[in-house]
Each structure stands twice: as structure tokens, then as C-alpha cells.
Design a protein around this motif. Structure first.
Motif, PDB file in Angstrom:
ATOM      1  N   UNK A  14      -9.851 -20.620   5.861  1.00 40.49           N
ATOM      2  CA  UNK A  14     -10.375 -21.729   5.309  1.00 40.49           C
ATOM      3  C   UNK A  14      -9.511 -22.255   4.404  1.00 40.49           C
ATOM      4  N   UNK A  15      -9.228 -23.577   3.963  1.00 46.08           N
ATOM      5  CA  UNK A  15      -8.529 -24.144   3.042  1.00 46.08           C
ATOM      6  C   UNK A  15      -9.355 -25.038   2.102  1.00 46.08           C
ATOM      7  N   UNK A  16      -9.402 -24.981   0.786  1.00 43.32           N
ATOM      8  CA  UNK A  16     -10.143 -25.489  -0.170  1.00 43.32           C
ATOM      9  C   UNK A  16      -9.376 -26.569  -1.110  1.00 43.32           C
ATOM     10  N   UNK A  17     -10.082 -27.512  -1.265  1.00 46.60           N
ATOM     11  CA  UNK A  17      -9.451 -28.271  -2.337  1.00 46.60           C
ATOM     12  C   UNK A  17     -10.470 -28.350  -3.317  1.00 46.60           C
ATOM     13  N   UNK A  18     -10.163 -27.652  -4.509  1.00 48.01           N
ATOM     14  CA  UNK A  18     -10.977 -27.336  -5.443  1.00 48.01           C
ATOM     15  C   UNK A  18     -12.256 -26.476  -4.878  1.00 48.01           C
ATOM     16  N   UNK A  19     -13.456 -27.189  -4.858  1.00 42.03           N
ATOM     17  CA  UNK A  19     -14.701 -26.478  -4.084  1.00 42.03           C
ATOM     18  C   UNK A  19     -14.918 -27.108  -3.028  1.00 42.03           C
ATOM     19  N   UNK A  20     -14.099 -27.969  -2.220  1.00 40.97           N
ATOM     20  CA  UNK A  20     -14.249 -28.653  -1.133  1.00 40.97           C
ATOM     21  C   UNK A  20     -13.612 -28.015  -0.169  1.00 40.97           C
TER      22      UNK A  20
END
Ligand SMILES: Nc1ncnc2c1ncn2[C@@H]1O[C@H](COP(=O)(O)OP(=O)(O)OP(=O)(O)O)[C@@H](O)[C@H]1O
Ligand SMILES: [Mg+2]
Length: 283
Positions: A43-49
Motif C-alpha cells: 500500500x502507498x498512503x498520502x497522509x491517511x489516504x
């Protein structure tokens, strides 16, 4: 393969379906000893997204893998993760595993500079440096410490030939690369990437800024390079994916919906979402 059962990684889906797209190498779909890049619940998150969601798939060595899906589904994010281009994005983090040549790309032992030499990247918009054609291609080898003129000349010529550009520019190696046409600039960027002898070439919509003729040259070039490099190409153009790739991954909202031989995915998709997308019902 730790953390995830082999069969799960082989299905190419998020554990939700056991369509087992990847049963061995018989169909050329790749989960075998030759897997070059393997994602395991990555998975890759941008902040919590979560922009890329627990993707599991195995990309075999050599050949061309296309990544398709609607805008914002995480194609570029996934591609950039492979050479850690997302590292500079504040708030970006990953989970799961992404393995290249048996080494976790996000593991403590990885040397990011060495990784980027082995995993080259070509972007949507050609981005030659405002330097001569020669210096653009010699850039990477010089960074690696090469200084000998004869050796650099040899590498520049070989790389430009591999990128099917040499004949067009051999008399203007000393001129500024900004003066080349868009299609030539993109082939120059491919030559620049090839000059450090990478194993993987990541291409993020490499022809979307080009006219049909220049596009066709790049597609021909991809066909020529496919036996030597592992090519992973993001494209919005489904005809292009069908033309150039051996395998296709369909991403939707960060999830890997389906991954399999391109021909099968476009003619007999296993998942209804894939069918809806390739028939133009959404996206
Ligand atoms: N630097 C960033 N910071 C925050 N969110 C980002 C960043 N880059 C991408 N995202 C978000 O992550 C999601 C996936 O983006 P990504 O660029 O990977 O999509 P894509 O499939 O390549 O789309 P496109 O086809 O439009 O290029 C989107 O919701 C996007 O807004
Ligand atoms: Mg993108």
C-alpha cells in the motif's frame, strides 16, 4: 515470500477473489522464479489516504507490463514506488512489501541511488536537461564516475542507437537537446535512462504528449527493448496497452482488480469491473 501466502500473491487481487490469474508461467503471466518485482499487500498512503491498496502481484523479468485504470486510481503512485520516487512527497508512506530482485525496496539495506540506477524512469512530458544531446546521455554514466571520453562516446552512441535516435542526431550531438522535437526529446530521455544500463524501465504515459507518428516510434522502440529490459508502462490508451504489452494490470481506486496476459484481459476479462472499464462504461 514472507507475510503473504504465495498463492495470494499469485492471484494478483487483494485476497478478495481467487481468480488465480497467475498460475505459473504457462500463459506467460509470470509468477515464477523470474519474477522481477513482487508486491505483497503493498500500500502507498498520502497522509491517511491509501492511494494504492494492498496490491499483490508479480511482474516477471523482461517483457512489457501495462498498468491501466481511470485517472486517480494510483497508477503513477505505484510506478513511482518502484524506484522510490515518492520518498520526497511529504506524508507519503508505504506498507506491505515491494520486492525487487529478492530485496525489499523499502528495506533498511537498500541503497536508493543504486536502486534508481537499476530502475530507470521516463515521464509523461519529455524532460531533457538544457544541455547538449551528448551531455544528456552522458549524464548518468558521469554521475557513476565515468570520465574517459572514448568510453562516454561509446555509451552515448550505443544508448542513442538503442533508443532509435542516433541517426537523427549524430550530427548534432553538441547542440542543445531543447532544440529537438518532442518525439526526439522523449527518445533522448529513453536513451538517457538506458545509458546507465538499467534492468527495469518505468514509463509513465510516455507518449501522451506526442503526435501519432512519434507515438508509433516509441511503441516500436518498446517492442525492440522488451527482450532486454523489464518494462512497466502506465497508459491511458487501451489500444496502446493492447499493442505493446504482454501483461496488463487494471487498477481501480487503488485496488488491483485484475492482472493477466494482455490478450486475455482485453478479450475475456475475469472481473466485471475490468470489462466495464475496457468497454468504456466508466473511466
Ligand atoms: N503528491 C501527492 N500528495 C497527495 N496525494 C497525491 C499525491 N500524488 C497523488 N495523490 C493522490 O493519490 C491518488 C492516486 O494518484 P496517481 O497520481 O497515482 O493516479 P493516476 O492513476 O496516475 O492518475 P492519472 O491517470 O490522472 O495520472 C489520487 O487520489 C491523487 O490525488
Ligand atoms: Mg498518473
Amino acid at each position: 515470500m514472507s507475510g503473504v501466502k504465495k498463492e495470494e500473491a499469485m492471484t494478483g487481487v487483494n485476497g478478495s477473489s481467487k481468480t488465480a490469474v497467475m498460475r505459473g508461467s504457462a500463459e506467460g503471466n509470470g509468477m515464477d522464479a523470474e519474477a522481477h518485482v513482487t508486491a505483497e499487500r503493498f500500500s502507498v498512503f498520502y497522509h491517511n489516504r491509501e492511494a494504492v491498496r494492498q496490491v499483490s502481484l508479480a511482474i516477471p523479468a523482461r517483457g512489457v507490463t501495462a498498468i491501466i485504470g481511470p485517472s486517480g486510481c494510483g497508477k503513477s503512485t505505484f510506478l513511482r514506488a518502484i524506484n522510490r520516487m515518492n520518498d520526497l512527497v511529504p506524508g507519503c508512506r508505504v506498507s506491505g512489501r515491494l520486492v525487487f530482485d529478492k530485496e525489499d525496496i523499502y528495506g533498511p539495506r537498500i541503497d536508493v541511488v543504486a536502486l534508481r540506477r537499476r530502475v530507470g524512469m521516463v515521464f509523461q512530458k519529455p524532460n531533457p536537461f538544457p544541455k547538449t544531446v551528448f551531455d544528456n546521455v552522458a549524464y548518468g554514466p558521469r554521475l557513476c564516475g565515468l570520465t574517459g571520453r572514448a568510453q562516454l562516446e561509446e555509451i552515448v552512441e550505443r544508448s542513442l542507437k538503442s533508443a532509435a535516435l542516433f541517426d537523427e542526431v549524430k550530427d548534432r550531438l553538441g547542440q542543445n537537446a531543447i532544440g529537438l522535437s518532442g518525439g526526439q526529446q522523449q527518445r533522448l530521455c529513453i536513451a538517457r535512462a538506458l545509458a546507465v544500463d538499467p534492468e527495469i524501465l518505468l514509463m509513465d504515459e510516455p507518449t501522451s504528449a506526442l503526435d501519432p507518428r512519434a507515438t508509433s516510434r516509441i511503441e516500436d522502440l518498446i517492442a525492440e527493448l522488451r527482450g532486454k529490459y523489464t518494462i512497466i508502462i502506465v497508459t491511458h490508451n487501451m489500444q496502446q496497452a493492447a499493442r505493446v504489452s504482454d501483461r496488463t494490470a487494471f487498477l481501480y481506486e487503488g485496488n488491483l482488480i485484475e492482472f493477466g496476459p494482455t490478450k486475455q484481459l482485453f478479450t475475456k476479462p475475469r472481473e466485471s469491473q475490468t470489462e466495464d472499464y475496457i468497454t468504456g462504461r466508466f473511466g
